[in-house]
Design a protein around this motif. Sequence first.
Motif, mmCIF file in Angstrom:
data_model
loop_
_atom_site.group_PDB
_atom_site.id
_atom_site.type_symbol
_atom_site.label_atom_id
_atom_site.label_comp_id
_atom_site.label_asym_id
_atom_site.label_seq_id
_atom_site.Cartn_x
_atom_site.Cartn_y
_atom_site.Cartn_z
ATOM 1 N N GLU A 1 0.826 -1.207 0.000
ATOM 2 C CA GLU A 1 0.000 0.000 0.000
ATOM 3 C C GLU A 1 0.858 1.253 0.000
ATOM 4 O O GLU A 1 0.504 2.259 -0.637
ATOM 5 N N LEU A 2 2.002 1.221 0.689
ATOM 6 C CA LEU A 2 2.906 2.369 0.659
ATOM 7 C C LEU A 2 3.417 2.644 -0.747
ATOM 8 O O LEU A 2 3.593 3.792 -1.148
ATOM 9 N N ALA A 3 3.666 1.572 -1.506
ATOM 10 C CA ALA A 3 4.195 1.742 -2.856
ATOM 11 C C ALA A 3 3.155 2.293 -3.819
ATOM 12 O O ALA A 3 3.500 2.977 -4.787
ATOM 13 N N SER A 4 1.862 2.017 -3.566
ATOM 14 C CA SER A 4 0.821 2.421 -4.507
ATOM 15 C C SER A 4 -0.023 3.594 -4.031
ATOM 16 O O SER A 4 -0.859 4.085 -4.776
ATOM 17 N N THR A 5 0.144 4.056 -2.809
ATOM 18 C CA THR A 5 -0.691 5.122 -2.285
ATOM 19 C C THR A 5 -0.410 6.446 -2.978
ATOM 20 O O THR A 5 0.701 6.696 -3.455
ATOM 21 N N GLY A 6 -1.436 7.288 -3.030
ATOM 22 C CA GLY A 6 -1.267 8.606 -3.627
ATOM 23 C C GLY A 6 -0.752 9.645 -2.652
ATOM 24 O O GLY A 6 -0.512 10.802 -3.037
ATOM 25 N N ILE A 7 -0.579 9.260 -1.389
ATOM 26 C CA ILE A 7 -0.066 10.189 -0.384
ATOM 27 C C ILE A 7 1.436 10.338 -0.564
ATOM 28 O O ILE A 7 2.175 9.354 -0.575
ATOM 29 N N SER A 8 1.879 11.560 -0.712
ATOM 30 C CA SER A 8 3.303 11.827 -0.877
ATOM 31 C C SER A 8 3.930 12.066 0.490
ATOM 32 O O SER A 8 3.660 13.085 1.150
ATOM 33 N N VAL A 9 4.743 11.138 0.935
ATOM 34 C CA VAL A 9 5.397 11.272 2.238
ATOM 35 C C VAL A 9 6.413 12.405 2.212
ATOM 36 O O VAL A 9 6.613 13.106 3.210
ATOM 37 N N VAL A 10 7.037 12.627 1.062
ATOM 38 C CA VAL A 10 8.015 13.710 0.958
ATOM 39 C C VAL A 10 7.323 15.068 1.108
ATOM 40 O O VAL A 10 7.841 15.988 1.766
ATOM 41 N N ARG A 11 6.126 15.201 0.550
ATOM 42 C CA ARG A 11 5.396 16.463 0.717
ATOM 43 C C ARG A 11 4.882 16.615 2.148
ATOM 44 O O ARG A 11 4.793 17.743 2.666
ATOM 45 N N LEU A 12 4.539 15.520 2.787
ATOM 46 C CA LEU A 12 4.218 15.594 4.213
ATOM 47 C C LEU A 12 5.422 16.086 5.004
ATOM 48 O O LEU A 12 5.281 16.860 5.958
ATOM 49 N N LEU A 13 6.601 15.642 4.602
ATOM 50 C CA LEU A 13 7.832 16.107 5.237
ATOM 51 C C LEU A 13 8.003 17.604 5.068
ATOM 52 O O LEU A 13 8.369 18.315 6.012
ATOM 53 N N ARG A 14 7.723 18.112 3.859
ATOM 54 C CA ARG A 14 7.839 19.539 3.609
ATOM 55 C C ARG A 14 6.856 20.336 4.467
ATOM 56 O O ARG A 14 7.190 21.375 5.038
ATOM 57 N N ARG A 15 5.602 19.853 4.581
ATOM 58 C CA ARG A 15 4.600 20.572 5.369
ATOM 59 C C ARG A 15 4.948 20.522 6.854
ATOM 60 O O ARG A 15 4.719 21.488 7.586
ATOM 61 N N ALA A 16 5.475 19.395 7.314
ATOM 62 C CA ALA A 16 5.863 19.293 8.723
ATOM 63 C C ALA A 16 6.953 20.305 9.056
ATOM 64 O O ALA A 16 6.918 20.954 10.110
ATOM 65 N N LYS A 17 7.925 20.467 8.149
ATOM 66 C CA LYS A 17 8.996 21.448 8.386
ATOM 67 C C LYS A 17 8.467 22.871 8.299
ATOM 68 O O LYS A 17 8.870 23.747 9.079
ATOM 69 N N CYS A 18 7.536 23.107 7.386
ATOM 70 C CA CYS A 18 6.998 24.452 7.195
ATOM 71 C C CYS A 18 6.177 24.907 8.396
ATOM 72 O O CYS A 18 6.172 26.101 8.740
ATOM 73 N N HIS A 19 5.489 23.969 9.051
ATOM 74 C CA HIS A 19 4.589 24.316 10.154
ATOM 75 C C HIS A 19 5.172 23.924 11.509
ATOM 76 O O HIS A 19 4.428 23.665 12.460
ATOM 77 N N ASN A 20 6.474 23.837 11.603
ATOM 78 C CA ASN A 20 7.197 23.681 12.884
ATOM 79 C C ASN A 20 6.840 22.376 13.610
ATOM 80 O O ASN A 20 6.862 22.339 14.845
#
Length: 619
Positions: free
Chosen positions: A532-551
Amino acid sequence: MSIHIVALGSECPGGVGVGEEIMGQGQLQGGLLWSYLGHGALVGPCDLESSLHNPAFMEYTSRVFGDVTVVVRDCPSWDLLDSDWASVRKVLEQADILVIKYSVTDKLAFQQVRNGYAPRLRPLLRHWGVPVILVAVGARLNDEGPPCTCPLCASDWSSCVPHSEGLQLSRDLGATYLELPSLNHVFVGRYFGSVLEYFMIQCLKHKAKERPEKRRGNKVSELRPPHLEQPARLPPIRVEESSFSQDMQWLLERGVQFADVAFYAGDSGKELGWAHAAVLCAVSPYFRQLLLGPKTRERPQSRCVCRDRDGGPPSLLSTWDGGIIDDMPRTDGHPSGRLSRLVVKDPLLCMCLWETLMFIYRGAWEWEHLQEALEEKLKNSLAVAQLMDRIRSLIGRDRASRDTPSARAAQLGPQTLVNLFNSPLYSDVIFMVQGSVLPAHRAVLVARCDVMAAMFSGKYAEARSRVVPIHGVSSDTFLSFLEYLYTDSCCPASVLQAMAVLVCAEMYQVKRLQHLCEVCVCAYLQSMPSRELASTGISVVRLLRRAKCHNAEQLYVWLLHFIANNYLIFSHKPDFLELSDEEREQVERLRWPSRGYLQELSEYQQRRRKLRKSRCIVM
C-alpha cells in the motif's frame, strides 16, 4: 556413517548428584546419554573425529544400528558458553542432534538457561535446522506425600520447575519436550531412546540423500547469505500531559470578563463570585434547569431540582428578583448579553462556594480533593458530610452511584464539556467557515487557546462581534479543532485530515493538539503495508515539507527515519528528488537495507551462479 550428538546441561541438581562418581572433566558416569548407550560406550574421541576434539567436552563413542558410529560430546556446565563461546559454537556446528538437559528440582539453573542461554542459542538453531530434544529429569517434590509425577501438580512450584515452563521453553527453541522421572531403563530406553532413535534415523536418511558438497560439516565450500540487520527504531513522538483541568481553573480565577452568572449570599445580599453559565449547565443538571427554566418577572421563584418527594434537603439556590436580565450592558466594552443572578440560600454552600465551583470547573470528578478542601475550611465532619451530599445533588449524583464505573466515566475531566461542543446552548460567538455555521463559547475558547484569548480579550473586531469569519481552513478541519478545545481529544479520519488539523493547531498555537496530530500521522503511515505504501497517492516527501513548514519538528524527524527504513519503496518515486541535499544525505546514512548489505548480496548471488555453472559442467 557417523552421527554427532551434542548434550548441554546437567540432569542432576547443582551439577553433581550425591554419591555419583565424577568421570572425565567433571562429567557424570551414569548420565542420560551414557545410560542409553549402555556398557559399549568408550570414553575418548573417535579416531575419525580426533581433529574436532574439544577438551572442554566429555566425549565418548558407541555404535547403534550395527555399523553406525555415535559420537557424543557432553558438557554439563553452561558457564562454558560465557568463557569460550567460539569453541562451543564450533562444536554445535558439527552437531546432528542437540540434547538439552535440566533437573526439575533445580529451578535456579533452569531460569539461567531460559533467560540467559536459550536466547543465544535460538537463532543459531533455527538457522542450522538441528533437531533439539529438551529433557526434564527428576520427580517433583511433595511435602505431604511421595514424589509427584503429575505435570499439573502445583504443590512445589516455588522450588521445582513446572511442566508449563519446560513446555514453553521447548516451544521457544523448537524442541521436542520429554519428562523422565528417573534414569532407569524403562524411561531412558523406551521414552528417551525412542525419540532419539527417530531423529537418528531421519539424520541417516538425510545424509544418504544429500550431496557431499552440501553437507553442513563441509564449511569451506558452503556459501552463506549475508546477514541483514534489523531497521533502526523510529523516534518516538512525545505528547504533553493534558492541561484541561488547569485551563478551566484559570477560567474560574481570571475569566471574569466573560462571566455571565453572579452569585449572592441569601442572608446579606453580598456578592460571592462570578461563573460561566455554559460550564455550569454542561456539568450540572441542577444549573441547567435553574438557568434555562421559564422566565418570570412577577416575583422571585426558587427552581430547585434537588428536593426529594418527601421534603428532602432544602432549596440551595434561587434566582434574584426579576430572574434573568437580558441584554445587560457590560462595563468592559464587550457586547451585551444575558446576566443571571443567583442567590445562595444554603449557609454551608455559601461558605464553600469557591471550593464547589473549583470542583465543578475541574471536571466534577476529584471528590477526594473536594472533601479535603471542605474539611480544612469547615473543621466539622458532620457539616462536611452534609455539604458533600448537597453537592452530589447539585451535580446530579447520589452517594450510591458515586463510585460505580458508569458514574465515574459519565463525568471525567474533559468529557464534562462534550455537550457544549457545536451546541447553541449559551453560545455567544458564531464562526462562519466556508458557509458553515459553528456555534461556540468565548469562555471555553479563551481558557483553552491563548491566541483566541488575545483575539477575544484585546481591541480587535472579533472581541465586539458575535459572528467571526474564519479563512484558510475548511469547516471539517476547524470543527475538529473546536472538538479538541471542548473534549481534549482528537481523532482525524485520515493522514491528510490529521495534517490539516496540525496546520490549524499551529496557526492557533495549540502545541498539544499539534503533537497529537503528529502521533495520528505516524500511526496511519506505520499501519500501511509495504504494497500500500508503494501504490498510495499520499506523498510522504510532501508531508515532510509541510511538517517542516509548520514547525512540526518531531514529525519531520520521524518522517526522515520512515523514508530511510522504507528506502527501496520511496527512492523509486518521483518526489524523492524533492528532498534537499542535507535530507538526502541523512536518508542515505540511515537507509535500510544499507548499501553494504546490497553489495554483499550481489556478490553472494554472483558466487551462487558461478557455483551452479561449475556443477553443471562437471555433471
